[in-house]
Design a protein around this motif. Structure first.
Motif, PDB file in Angstrom:
ATOM      1  N   HIS A  95      27.689  32.874  44.697  1.00  0.00           N
ATOM      2  CA  HIS A  95      26.507  33.613  44.249  1.00  0.00           C
ATOM      3  C   HIS A  95      25.307  32.674  44.256  1.00  0.00           C
ATOM      4  N   GLU A  96      24.186  33.176  44.763  1.00  0.00           N
ATOM      5  CA  GLU A  96      22.937  32.420  44.818  1.00  0.00           C
ATOM      6  C   GLU A  96      23.101  31.087  45.543  1.00  0.00           C
ATOM      7  N   GLY A  97      23.858  31.108  46.658  1.00  0.00           N
ATOM      8  CA  GLY A  97      24.002  29.920  47.478  1.00  0.00           C
ATOM      9  C   GLY A  97      24.887  28.835  46.890  1.00  0.00           C
ATOM     10  N   ARG A  98      25.682  29.178  45.918  1.00  0.00           N
ATOM     11  CA  ARG A  98      26.517  28.193  45.228  1.00  0.00           C
ATOM     12  C   ARG A  98      27.866  28.806  44.902  1.00  0.00           C
ATOM     13  N   GLU A  99      28.921  28.018  45.012  1.00  0.00           N
ATOM     14  CA  GLU A  99      30.243  28.513  44.636  1.00  0.00           C
ATOM     15  C   GLU A  99      30.546  28.101  43.207  1.00  0.00           C
ATOM     16  N   ARG A 100      30.932  29.084  42.413  1.00  0.00           N
ATOM     17  CA  ARG A 100      31.334  28.830  41.029  1.00  0.00           C
ATOM     18  C   ARG A 100      32.843  28.986  40.952  1.00  0.00           C
ATOM     19  N   ILE A 101      33.529  28.003  40.409  1.00  0.00           N
ATOM     20  CA  ILE A 101      34.974  28.038  40.233  1.00  0.00           C
ATOM     21  C   ILE A 101      35.233  27.963  38.731  1.00  0.00           C
ATOM     22  N   VAL A 102      35.782  29.036  38.182  1.00  0.00           N
ATOM     23  CA  VAL A 102      36.018  29.089  36.739  1.00  0.00           C
ATOM     24  C   VAL A 102      37.443  29.559  36.470  1.00  0.00           C
ATOM     25  N   VAL A 103      37.994  29.110  35.356  1.00  0.00           N
ATOM     26  CA  VAL A 103      39.308  29.535  34.901  1.00  0.00           C
ATOM     27  C   VAL A 103      39.105  30.378  33.650  1.00  0.00           C
ATOM     28  N   VAL A 104      39.687  31.557  33.646  1.00  0.00           N
ATOM     29  CA  VAL A 104      39.531  32.498  32.534  1.00  0.00           C
ATOM     30  C   VAL A 104      40.290  31.977  31.321  1.00  0.00           C
ATOM     31  N   ARG A 105      39.596  31.875  30.201  1.00  0.00           N
ATOM     32  CA  ARG A 105      40.234  31.495  28.942  1.00  0.00           C
ATOM     33  C   ARG A 105      40.351  32.691  28.017  1.00  0.00           C
ATOM     34  N   GLN A 106      39.435  33.649  28.183  1.00  0.00           N
ATOM     35  CA  GLN A 106      39.399  34.816  27.313  1.00  0.00           C
ATOM     36  C   GLN A 106      38.914  35.996  28.139  1.00  0.00           C
ATOM     37  N   ALA A 107      39.607  37.114  28.059  1.00  0.00           N
ATOM     38  CA  ALA A 107      39.231  38.305  28.818  1.00  0.00           C
ATOM     39  C   ALA A 107      38.209  39.110  28.011  1.00  0.00           C
ATOM     40  N   LEU A 108      36.998  39.225  28.532  1.00  0.00           N
ATOM     41  CA  LEU A 108      35.932  39.976  27.883  1.00  0.00           C
ATOM     42  C   LEU A 108      35.523  41.130  28.782  1.00  0.00           C
ATOM     43  N   SER A 109      35.249  42.282  28.190  1.00  0.00           N
ATOM     44  CA  SER A 109      34.769  43.408  28.994  1.00  0.00           C
ATOM     45  C   SER A 109      33.369  43.831  28.570  1.00  0.00           C
ATOM     46  N   LYS A 110      32.884  43.313  27.459  1.00  0.00           N
ATOM     47  CA  LYS A 110      31.526  43.596  26.991  1.00  0.00           C
ATOM     48  C   LYS A 110      30.726  42.304  27.020  1.00  0.00           C
ATOM     49  N   ARG A 111      29.442  42.417  27.333  1.00  0.00           N
ATOM     50  CA  ARG A 111      28.578  41.240  27.392  1.00  0.00           C
ATOM     51  C   ARG A 111      28.419  40.655  25.994  1.00  0.00           C
ATOM     52  N   VAL A 112      28.505  39.331  25.930  1.00  0.00           N
ATOM     53  CA  VAL A 112      28.420  38.633  24.641  1.00  0.00           C
ATOM     54  C   VAL A 112      27.331  37.583  24.726  1.00  0.00           C
ATOM     55  N   GLY A 113      27.044  36.957  23.623  1.00  0.00           N
ATOM     56  CA  GLY A 113      26.036  35.911  23.585  1.00  0.00           C
ATOM     57  C   GLY A 113      26.455  34.703  24.403  1.00  0.00           C
ATOM     58  N   ALA A 114      25.484  33.896  24.775  1.00  0.00           N
ATOM     59  CA  ALA A 114      25.736  32.741  25.638  1.00  0.00           C
ATOM     60  C   ALA A 114      26.745  31.752  25.050  1.00  0.00           C
ATOM     61  N   PRO A 115      26.688  31.420  23.749  1.00  0.00           N
ATOM     62  CA  PRO A 115      27.681  30.473  23.224  1.00  0.00           C
ATOM     63  C   PRO A 115      29.110  31.010  23.305  1.00  0.00           C
ATOM     64  N   VAL A 116      29.294  32.301  23.029  1.00  0.00           N
ATOM     65  CA  VAL A 116      30.627  32.904  23.109  1.00  0.00           C
ATOM     66  C   VAL A 116      31.068  32.985  24.563  1.00  0.00           C
ATOM     67  N   ALA A 117      30.137  33.328  25.458  1.00  0.00           N
ATOM     68  CA  ALA A 117      30.457  33.432  26.887  1.00  0.00           C
ATOM     69  C   ALA A 117      30.892  32.082  27.447  1.00  0.00           C
ATOM     70  N   ALA A 118      30.268  31.003  27.000  1.00  0.00           N
ATOM     71  CA  ALA A 118      30.615  29.673  27.490  1.00  0.00           C
ATOM     72  C   ALA A 118      32.035  29.271  27.081  1.00  0.00           C
ATOM     73  N   GLU A 119      32.524  29.817  25.970  1.00  0.00           N
ATOM     74  CA  GLU A 119      33.877  29.520  25.516  1.00  0.00           C
ATOM     75  C   GLU A 119      34.929  30.378  26.199  1.00  0.00           C
ATOM     76  N   ALA A 120      34.509  31.408  26.940  1.00  0.00           N
ATOM     77  CA  ALA A 120      35.443  32.343  27.562  1.00  0.00           C
ATOM     78  C   ALA A 120      35.985  31.840  28.890  1.00  0.00           C
ATOM     79  N   TYR A 121      35.452  30.725  29.401  1.00  0.00           N
ATOM     80  CA  TYR A 121      35.940  30.190  30.671  1.00  0.00           C
ATOM     81  C   TYR A 121      35.784  28.685  30.705  1.00  0.00           C
ATOM     82  N   THR A 122      36.546  28.064  31.609  1.00  0.00           N
ATOM     83  CA  THR A 122      36.440  26.636  31.890  1.00  0.00           C
ATOM     84  C   THR A 122      35.802  26.502  33.260  1.00  0.00           C
TER      85      THR A 122
END
Length: 127
Positions: free
Chosen positions: A61-88
């Motif tokens: 996305h946007e000319g860059r590859e993001r590689i993330v590992v799911v730590r927490q399955a979220l289906s609703k948008r959350v705040g940035a601090p919580v979102a940062a904890e949902a993946y590695t």
């Protein structure tokens, strides 16, 4: 009590990408899935594919590859601090300004490159 999606064991990949703020809108996330820019555990993902903790998600996305590992399955948008904890985040660092400038970007309004310009760009890119 409103459910934030943290109690769920899986979520749609397009909703998860949007919920953890990798894309601005869910429609952009779904379009990236349909275009083949999203892979879950190495396989192309459709927007409705489920992701669960432990899955590796690759998003181009946007000319860059993001590689993330799911730590927490979220289906609703959350705040940035919580979102940062949902993946590695295992993504390579973004290109520096010098590297981004070396891609041969042309000034706006200069028109199509001439044959000479194209040859210079190819030399710069190492082709």
């Amino acid at each position: 009590m409103a459910a934030t999606g943290s109690e769920e064991s899986s979520a749609r990949v397009d909703a998860w990408i949007w919920a953890v703020r990798l894309t601005k809108t869910r429609s952009i996330a779904a379009a990236a899935c349909r275009a083949g820019h999203v892979r879950v555990n190495g396989d192309r993902a459709k927007p409705a594919q489920s992701v669960k903790p432990g899955d590796e998600v690759r998003l181009f996305h946007e000319g860059r590859e993001r590689i993330v590992v799911v730590r927490q399955a979220l289906s609703k948008r959350v705040g940035a601090p919580v979102a940062a904890e949902a993946y590695t985040d295992n993504s390579p660092p973004p290109p520096t300004k010098v590297e981004a400038a070396a891609t041969g970007l042309r000034d706006r309004g200069t028109g199509r490159p001439t044959k000479r310009d194209r040859r210079e760009l190819d030399q710069l890119r190492g082709r």
